[in-house]
Write an enzyme that holds these catalytic residues in place. Structure first.
Site, short mmCIF file in Angstrom:
data_model
loop_
_atom_site.label_atom_id
_atom_site.label_comp_id
_atom_site.label_asym_id
_atom_site.label_seq_id
_atom_site.Cartn_x
_atom_site.Cartn_y
_atom_site.Cartn_z
N ARG A 151 -11.77 2.38 -4.61
CA ARG A 151 -11.02 1.12 -4.75
C ARG A 151 -10.09 0.91 -3.53
O ARG A 151 -9.42 1.82 -3.08
CB ARG A 151 -10.20 1.17 -6.03
CG ARG A 151 -9.33 -0.05 -6.31
CD ARG A 151 -7.90 0.14 -5.86
NE ARG A 151 -7.03 -0.95 -6.27
CZ ARG A 151 -5.81 -1.12 -5.79
NH1 ARG A 151 -5.30 -0.29 -4.91
NH2 ARG A 151 -5.07 -2.13 -6.18
N VAL A 152 -10.06 -0.30 -3.03
CA VAL A 152 -9.17 -0.63 -1.92
C VAL A 152 -8.29 -1.80 -2.36
O VAL A 152 -8.79 -2.76 -2.95
CB VAL A 152 -9.97 -1.02 -0.66
CG1 VAL A 152 -9.05 -1.47 0.46
CG2 VAL A 152 -10.82 0.17 -0.19
N GLY A 153 -6.99 -1.70 -2.07
CA GLY A 153 -6.06 -2.77 -2.44
C GLY A 153 -5.81 -3.71 -1.28
O GLY A 153 -6.61 -3.82 -0.34
N ASP A 154 -4.68 -4.41 -1.34
CA ASP A 154 -4.35 -5.40 -0.30
C ASP A 154 -3.80 -4.77 0.96
O ASP A 154 -3.87 -5.37 2.05
CB ASP A 154 -3.29 -6.36 -0.84
CG ASP A 154 -2.01 -5.60 -1.19
OD1 ASP A 154 -2.07 -4.71 -2.07
OD2 ASP A 154 -0.96 -5.84 -0.55
N THR B 202 3.92 0.13 -2.48
CA THR B 202 3.45 0.28 -1.10
C THR B 202 4.65 0.24 -0.19
O THR B 202 5.54 -0.58 -0.40
CB THR B 202 2.54 -0.92 -0.74
OG1 THR B 202 1.42 -0.90 -1.60
CG2 THR B 202 2.10 -0.87 0.71
N THR C 121 3.76 -6.11 -1.42
CA THR C 121 3.61 -4.93 -2.27
C THR C 121 3.43 -5.41 -3.70
O THR C 121 3.91 -6.48 -4.06
CB THR C 121 4.82 -3.97 -2.14
OG1 THR C 121 4.71 -2.94 -3.12
CG2 THR C 121 6.14 -4.68 -2.32
N GLY C 122 2.71 -4.62 -4.48
CA GLY C 122 2.43 -5.04 -5.85
C GLY C 122 0.95 -4.83 -6.14
O GLY C 122 0.29 -3.99 -5.51
N GLY D 13 -2.59 -5.10 -5.73
CA GLY D 13 -3.43 -5.51 -4.61
C GLY D 13 -4.50 -6.51 -4.98
O GLY D 13 -4.84 -7.41 -4.20
N1 GLY Z 1 -0.43 -2.97 -3.14
C1 GLY Z 1 -1.11 -1.76 -3.08
C2 GLY Z 1 -2.34 -1.68 -3.83
O1 GLY Z 1 -2.58 -2.45 -4.75
O2 GLY Z 1 -3.13 -0.81 -3.53
#
Ligand code: GLY
Length: 319
Positions: free
Chosen positions: A179-182, A151, A202-203, A205
């Site tokens: 799907r939604v991440g952090d 990210t 970043t990483g 989510g």
């Molecule tokens: N850190 C971004 C995601 O997992 O979507």
């Protein structure tokens, strides 16, 4: 007051340079982080952000992005949007809304069209080819498809003491549609409060969101911790908690900046970031975990050249 801007991964270099130029000529932190992230979104060879981002399991590019203003705590975000050229700008626009500041999917796309944001097909031929290659390998070799995503997250302090941060990502390669991440989650992928500092993560989510790691880092700076200690305490407490519960922890990196312009970093994987300040142009740093801390070095020229070559390799040699 002295300004500073920092972004996650080497891919932030051109954007951070642009943001630095803006801050040097009096721009706000909000404008600088937005333009820095847009530069990454616009470059098709950065494979996990914006145009050329890696597709989901249905071979569609679904993007997440967010923006936060540290003076007002105004926050805007979009998630799982298709065909929006610059999710970060849409997120910033939403941050000005009292209601409906976080839109997902078709609702976000409709809003973007009504507000005349640029729309385009974000799936490049290269990303489509990557999907085909990876799908075949996943079928044939039982590999995990969830690999290779980063990210871009940018934090900035401007010369009037205001802070802001922004994120943008295509998320996990071959993720489940929807799907939604952090990255678009306030407090998880990003947080800014000009009284204390700003942080981005970043990483993986699914991990970062469980620890609300950006908020935790800013809160610790508010308690008086320096940025390195704040980010490392957030990361370590979270990892310890997950391990105590018998869970594995994925890749996580946190980049933060205090209200007096010090930059801190914590990571449990190899990571790179970029910083520019009034007295120093944008430079790339390499970070690796080292006990409870990290080792940091300026990226050698050979590393930078190898990176340039790697992102241009044919998809067959990358995926
Ligand atoms: N850190 C971004 C995601 O997992 O979507």
């Amino acid at each position: 007051m002295s300004w500073v801007i920092a972004g996650t991964w080497r891919m932030a270099l051109e954007g951070v340079s642009k943001g630095a130029h803006m801050l040097a000529t009096g721009a706000s932190a909000g404008d600088a982080v937005t333009e820095a992230v847009r530069a990454v979104e616009d470059y098709p060879l950065y494979k996990s952000v914006g145009l050329g981002g890696l597709p989901n399991g249905a071979c569609q590019v679904e993007l997440d992005g967010a923006f936060m203003d540290g003076d007002t705590l105004d926050f805007g975000a979009v998630a799982a949007v298709k065909d929006v050229k610059n999710p970060v700008s849409l997120a910033r626009r939403l941050s000005t809304e009292r209601f409906n500041c976080f839109l997902v999917g078709a609702g976000a796309e409709d809003f973007a069209r009504v507000e005349l944001f640029e729309m385009c097909n974000m799936l490049t031929e290269r990303a489509k080819r990557a999907f085909e290659i990876r799908s075949r390998k996943v079928r044939e070799s039982n590999l995990s498809p969830y690999d290779g995503h980063d990210t871009v997250g940018v934090v900035a302090l401007d010369s009037s003491g205001s802070m802001a941060c922004a994120t943008s990502t295509s998320g996990l390669f071959m993720k489940r549609p929807g799907r939604v991440g952090d990255s678009p989650l306030c407090g998880s992928g990003l947080y800014a409060d000009s009284r204390f500092g700003a942080a981005v993560a970043t990483g993986l989510g699914e991990e970062i969101m469980k620890g609300v790691l950006s908020y935790e880092t800013v809160r610790s700076m508010g308690e008086g911790l320096d940025p390195d200690s704040a980010s490392r305490r957030s990361l370590k407490s979270f990892i310890d908690r997950r391990i105590q519960a018998g869970r594995r922890v994925g890749a996580i990196s946190i980049l933060c900046c205090s209200r007096d312009g010090r930059v801190g970093v914590a990571t449990n994987v190899e990571f790179s970031f970029v910083i520019a300040r009034r007295d120093s142009p944008a430079k790339v740093y390499l970070v690796s975990p080292d006990g409870d801390g990290v080792k940091i070095q300026e990226a050698p020229v050979e590393w930078l050249e190898a990176y340039e070559r790697r992102i241009k390799l044919p998809p067959e040699e990358v995926f």
